[in-house]
Scaffold this active site. Structure first.
Site, PDB file in Angstrom:
ATOM      1  N   LYS A 115      34.997  41.404  32.497  1.00 49.08           N
ATOM      2  CA  LYS A 115      35.124  42.845  32.726  1.00 49.08           C
ATOM      3  C   LYS A 115      34.408  43.654  31.659  1.00 49.08           C
ATOM      4  CE  LYS A 115      39.288  42.777  35.500  1.00 49.08           C
ATOM      5  NZ  LYS A 115      40.709  43.114  35.599  1.00 49.08           N
ATOM      6  N   LYS A 195      35.986  33.573  42.955  1.00 46.36           N
ATOM      7  CA  LYS A 195      37.241  33.964  43.594  1.00 46.36           C
ATOM      8  C   LYS A 195      37.080  35.261  44.395  1.00 46.36           C
ATOM      9  CE  LYS A 195      39.096  36.876  40.017  1.00 46.36           C
ATOM     10  NZ  LYS A 195      40.111  37.476  39.281  1.00 46.36           N
ATOM     11  N   LYS A 198      38.612  42.215  44.278  1.00 43.50           N
ATOM     12  CA  LYS A 198      38.431  43.596  44.719  1.00 43.50           C
ATOM     13  C   LYS A 198      37.216  44.242  44.070  1.00 43.50           C
ATOM     14  CE  LYS A 198      42.945  44.299  42.513  1.00 43.50           C
ATOM     15  NZ  LYS A 198      44.292  44.711  42.764  1.00 43.50           N
TER      16      LYS A 198
END
Ligand code: TYM
Length: 330
Positions: A115, A195, A198
Site C-alpha cells: 500500500k 488475491k 477491492k
C-alpha cells in the site's frame, strides 16, 4: 450469551466495494460463529482512514457495512455489533502498544509495503497493525476469523500480547487466526495469481457483493481459465479453474472433490454457467435483505450504539487493567 463461551473478534474496513473474498474469507465465518462463540464484530472505520477517504462517504459506508453484516445473517441479539471509533479504548490501547512495537516488525508487513508503494509513506498505514492488535486484545479474543492476508497482522497481535505480558505481567490472551480451509484466499478473476481485491485496477477482478445478475454472469464468463479442458483442482497448473472451483464449493457447500466428479466430462462453459447461477442465487437474497434493512437506517444506528455500549464495558475493563500494569495513575 453464556459466560463461558470462547471469544471471537473481527472487523471489516468500510472502504471500497465489498467482494466475494471479504464474504467468503470473513463475513460468512462471522455468521457461522455467532452461535458458538461470544462474538464482537465491528466496522473498522479507524482503519479505513489509513487510505484516503471522502469525508462525505465515510459514515454512509460505515452504515452500509453494518447493514450488510445484518443482511448476511448476523443477529444483533447474538453478536456485539459496533463501530470501531465508537469505542475509544481501541485508540488508547493502540497507542500504548505502539510504545512496545519494534519498527522493524511494522516495516516488513506485506500490506504496508504494497500500500505504501501506491499511496506514499504515512505513519497511520505503518502503525495500523498495532491498532489491529489493540482491537483484538481488548476483548481477550481467542479466535479471529479472517482471510489469509491478515495472518501476518495476527502474528503481530500475538507477539505484542506476549511482549506486554512478559514485561508488565499477565494481561492479554494470545489470539489465533481462524482461517477457512478453502476460501481464505480467493483469487482475482482476471488474474488468479493475485488475491481478489477491492483496490484491483479493474472491477472484473472481483464479484462485488452488490453486483447484479447480469454483471455476475458477465464477470464469470470472462474470468481467466487455463489451458486444457479438465475441471480439476490444481492451483499450480490450473490456478484459474481451481479458484473458480473453490468459489463454487464455498457458495454451494459442496466439496471440491464432489464438484470435480460432477463436472468430469463437462466443459468450462457449462461449469461457469452453473457457477454464475449459484452466485446469483446466493447473493440475490442478501441484496434483497440489504435493501429492506436500508430503509430504516435509524434502527441500524440504534443497534450499533447499543453494540458500542456492550463492547465498551469489556474494552474499558481490559484497558484499565493494562494501564494499571503499565503503572499509570488511575
Ligand atoms: P479488510 O477490510 O481488508 O478485509 C475484510 C476481511 O476480508 C478478508 N479478505 C479476503 N479473504 C479471502 N480472500 C480474499 N481475496 C480476501 N480479501 C479480503 C480479509 O482477510 C479480512 O478478514 N485489517 C482488517 C480489518 C480489521 C480487523 C481487525 C480484522 C481491523 N481490525 C481486527 C480482524 C481483527 C482489514 O483491513 O480487512
Amino acid at each position: 450469551m453464556a459466560v463461558n463461551k470462547k471469544i471471537a473478534v473481527s472487523g471489516v474496513r468500510p472502504s471500497g466495494e465489498l467482494h466475494l473474498g471479504n464474504y467468503l474469507g470473513a463475513i460468512k465465518q462471522f455468521v457461522e460463529l455467532q452461535k458458538k462463540y461470544k462474538t464482537f464484530f465491528f466496522i473498522a472505520d479507524l482503519h479505513a482512514i489509513t487510505e484516503p477517504q471522502d469525508p462525505k462517504n465515510l459514515s454512509k459506508q460505515t452504515l452500509d457495512i453494518a447493514t450488510l453484516y445484518l443482511a448476511c445473517g448476523l443477529k444483533a441479539k447474538e453478536t456485539v455489533l459496533f463501530v470501531q471509533s465508537h469505542v475509544p479504548a481501541h485508540v488508547e490501547l493502540g497507542w500504548m502498544l505502539n510504545t512496545i512495537t519494534p519498527l522493524g516488525e511494522l516495516e516488513r508487513m506485506t500490506q504496508f509495503k504494497e500500500k505504501s508503494e501506491r499511496q506514499g509513506l504515512l505513519a497511520g498505514l505503518l502503525n495500523y497493525p498495532v491498532q489491529m492488535a489493540a482491537d483484538i486484545l481488548l476483548y481477550q479474543a481467542e479466535i479471529v476469523p479472517v482471510g489469509e492476508d491478515q495472518v501476518q497482522h495476527l502474528e503481530l497481535a500475538r507477539t505484542l500480547a506476549r511482549k506486554f505480558n512478559t514485561r508488565f505481567g499477565n494481561t492479554f490472551k494470545e489470539p489465533q487466526a481462524l482461517l477457512r480451509k478453502e476460501g481464505a484466499r480467493v483469487m482475482g478473476l482476471d488474474d488468479p495469481s493475485k488475491k481478489m481485491s477491492k483496490s484491483a485496477p479493474s472491477a472484473n477482478n472481483y464479484i462485488g457483493v452488490f453486483d447484479d445478475p447480469e454483471n455476475i454472469r458477465r464477470k464469470i464468463k470472462i474470468a481467466v481459465t487455463d489451458s486444457g479442458k479438465e475441471i480439476v483442482y490444481d492451483p499450480t497448473k490450473k490456478p484459474g479453474i481451481s479458484n473458480l472451483l473453490v468459489i463454487m464449493s464455498q457458495i454451494s457447500d459442496t466439496s471440491v472433490k464432489e464438484l470435480e466428479a460432477k463436472y468430469k466430462n463437462k466443459s468450462y462453459g457449462e461449469f461457469k454457467n452453473d457457477l454464475a447461477e449459484a452466485l446469483v442465487q446466493k447473493l440475490s437474497p442478501i441484496q434483497k435483505k440489504y435493501r429492506e434493512l436500508s430503509k430504516n437506517p435509524k434502527k441500524i444506528l440504534t443497534i450499533l450504539k447499543r453494540g458500542a455500549e456492550d463492547a465498551n464495558k469489556i474494552a474499558s475493563q481490559t484497558l484499565l487493567e493494562a494501564k494499571r500494569k503499565m503503572g499509570f495513575l488511575i
